[in-house]
Design an enzyme around this catalytic site. Structure first.
Site, PDB file in Angstrom:
ATOM      1  N   SER A 135      18.892  -9.297 -46.093  1.00  0.00           N
ATOM      2  CA  SER A 135      18.698  -8.939 -47.494  1.00  0.00           C
ATOM      3  C   SER A 135      19.185  -9.966 -48.500  1.00  0.00           C
ATOM      4  O   SER A 135      18.953  -9.790 -49.702  1.00  0.00           O
ATOM      5  CB  SER A 135      19.370  -7.599 -47.776  1.00  0.00           C
ATOM      6  OG  SER A 135      18.565  -6.561 -47.293  1.00  0.00           O
ATOM      7  N   TYR A 159      19.535   2.163 -52.758  1.00  0.00           N
ATOM      8  CA  TYR A 159      18.980   0.974 -52.115  1.00  0.00           C
ATOM      9  C   TYR A 159      17.693   1.304 -51.368  1.00  0.00           C
ATOM     10  O   TYR A 159      17.647   2.237 -50.575  1.00  0.00           O
ATOM     11  CB  TYR A 159      20.005   0.416 -51.134  1.00  0.00           C
ATOM     12  CG  TYR A 159      19.738  -1.001 -50.721  1.00  0.00           C
ATOM     13  CD1 TYR A 159      20.276  -2.067 -51.430  1.00  0.00           C
ATOM     14  CD2 TYR A 159      18.955  -1.275 -49.613  1.00  0.00           C
ATOM     15  CE1 TYR A 159      20.040  -3.375 -51.038  1.00  0.00           C
ATOM     16  CE2 TYR A 159      18.708  -2.578 -49.221  1.00  0.00           C
ATOM     17  CZ  TYR A 159      19.256  -3.615 -49.936  1.00  0.00           C
ATOM     18  OH  TYR A 159      19.013  -4.909 -49.551  1.00  0.00           O
ATOM     19  N   SER A 160      16.648   0.527 -51.602  1.00  0.00           N
ATOM     20  CA  SER A 160      15.373   0.721 -50.903  1.00  0.00           C
ATOM     21  C   SER A 160      14.662  -0.614 -50.771  1.00  0.00           C
ATOM     22  O   SER A 160      14.373  -1.286 -51.771  1.00  0.00           O
ATOM     23  CB  SER A 160      14.472   1.706 -51.651  1.00  0.00           C
ATOM     24  OG  SER A 160      13.191   1.770 -51.039  1.00  0.00           O
ATOM     25  N   ASN A 161      14.361  -0.997 -49.545  1.00  0.00           N
ATOM     26  CA  ASN A 161      13.645  -2.250 -49.304  1.00  0.00           C
ATOM     27  C   ASN A 161      12.256  -2.244 -49.923  1.00  0.00           C
ATOM     28  O   ASN A 161      11.695  -3.298 -50.217  1.00  0.00           O
ATOM     29  CB  ASN A 161      13.541  -2.494 -47.801  1.00  0.00           C
ATOM     30  CG  ASN A 161      14.891  -2.773 -47.174  1.00  0.00           C
ATOM     31  OD1 ASN A 161      15.487  -3.800 -47.415  1.00  0.00           O
ATOM     32  ND2 ASN A 161      15.389  -1.847 -46.379  1.00  0.00           N
ATOM     33  N   GLY A 193      23.387  -9.166 -45.905  1.00  0.00           N
ATOM     34  CA  GLY A 193      22.188  -8.611 -45.293  1.00  0.00           C
ATOM     35  C   GLY A 193      22.301  -8.472 -43.795  1.00  0.00           C
ATOM     36  O   GLY A 193      23.229  -8.997 -43.172  1.00  0.00           O
TER      37      GLY A 193
END
Length: 389
Positions: free
Chosen positions: A104, A200-202, A343
């Site tokens: 990340s 949090y969200s990709n 990440g």
């Protein structure tokens, strides 16, 4: 991609941060043989390096196969550290400042590209996703007309995550198209109304990458390379091209433990499932340079850098953590904060940050730590110790 486990802190996000060796010098030995007490200045042992001790602890106590760190201290000197092995079969050493998958941390690069386009007048931070990708985001409680670019970068959009980590662990060499990943998110219900809170969200960065491609007319990885990697001179950093499953240059192998406890090699992996949220490769040294250049104003004009550093609480990552636009601030035990991201992607987890006065520390371990979070806590404490000494 999670800081902690997928591509963030969650593939984020990150969080946030021995044995003394006695030295006996020849002069002291001679003095003892002569029956004379050696002067204290001669017999004093050198102070053990706390970063090396902590890396050794990550291997010995926390069970990571290998660990590596690069630290720039208050004195301006840069030191590289390694512990454990770079290959559990051959016992090969961990390469100093070797390349790893940075998960990340990719989000910080993505956010910089978006903010550069904002500075160029090609994007608006508070414009809706539909302004650039009309009709793309539609679902249960999901509407691209009400989600802004800023909310994507700050994880306040309410978009559910697309990541299925088990699927990646089961088939690490499978290629995913960005739209396939997005479809996996859009079948889920929105987690909250846009702007209501932080989560949090990709998926946010998947959409941000698609906006960059639509706006520039170029592949996302090419824009990252042209606008950041080449501009700052990150010689050991890359955005893998489609189909590239290898890590170029010296690197330790990355592992995840199977149910019976044996390490499975995930070094060769298709990072397409991380894409603009977590696909990149770099070194600890290059991450120090990247975040230092970013905070130093070499990548963004002052107005956009200020927007990037405008934060909201992100205590789910770590106590006191705050999330801006693709970067996060974390309190230091010695006062002040560090800026960075962190990440994780199968085989590797990264932790680190830089400070306003030029201190920098990044650390990588060759697995995503599991269990009760103790290894991750120790890694974040190592970063804190490196920045505070």
């Amino acid at each position: 991609m999670n800081e902690n486990a997928s591509a963030h802190p969650r593939p984020h996000r990150p969080r946030r941060r021995g044995r003394a060796v006695a030295a006996v010098v020849a002069a002291a030995a001679a003095a003892v043989l002569a029956g004379v007490l050696a002067p204290a200045s001669v017999s004093a042992a050198p102070r053990p390096d706390s970063v090396q001790q902590r890396l050794d602890g990550l291997v010995a106590q926390d069970g990571v196969p290998g660990a590596l760190a690069t630290v720039t201290g208050r004195d301006g000197r840069t030191r590289a550290y390694t512990a454990g092995v770079g290959d559990v079969v051959t016992g090969a050493k961990v390469p100093r400042d070797g390349r790893v998958r940075i998960g990340s941390n990719t989000k910080a690069f993505t956010a910089v590209v978006v903010l550069q386009l904002v500075a160029e007048g090609k994007l608006g931070l508070d414009a809706s996703v539909d302004t650039y990708l009309p009709g793309l985001l539609r679902g249960d409680g999901i509407d691209g007309r009400t989600i802004t670019v800023r909310q994507l970068l700050q994880h306040t959009s309410g978009l559910p995550d697309y990541v299925d980590q088990k699927a990646v662990l089961d088939a690490p060499r499978r290629y995913f198209e960005p739209r396939e990943l997005l479809d996996a998110a859009l079948v889920k219900k929105a987690h909250f109304a846009p702007g209501a809170r932080w989560e949090y969200s990709n998926t946010n960065y998947l959409v941000a990458g698609l906006i960059v491609q639509k706006t520039t007319g170029r592949p996302f990885g090419e824009e990252v390379t042209r606008r950041i990697i080449d501009r700052v001179g990150l010689r050991h950093t890359s955005f893998p091209t489609p189909g590239d499953m290898t890590i170029p240059g010296p690197h330790p192998k990355g592992y995840q433990r199977t149910e019976d406890g044996t390490p499975r090699d995930y070094t060769v992996l298709d990072p397409s499932w991380g894409w603009a949220a977590g696909a990149m490769i770099s070194t600890n040294g290059d991450l120090n340079r990247f975040y230092g250049a970013l905070l130093g104003g070499r990548l963004l004009p002052p107005a956009q850098l200020a927007q990037m550093r405008a934060t909201v609480p992100a205590d789910a990552v770590a106590p006191g953590a705050r999330y801006g636009l693709g970067i996060m601030s974390t309190p230091l035990s010695c006062g002040g904060v560090s800026w960075g991201h962190g990440g994780g992607i199968p085989g590797y987890a990264t932790f680190g940050g830089v400070t306003e006065d030029g201190r920098a520390a990044h650390l990588a371990v060759t697995t995503i730590p599991g269990g009760d979070g103790t290894a991750e806590k120790h890694a974040n404490e190592t970063v804190d110790a490196a920045l505070c000494r």
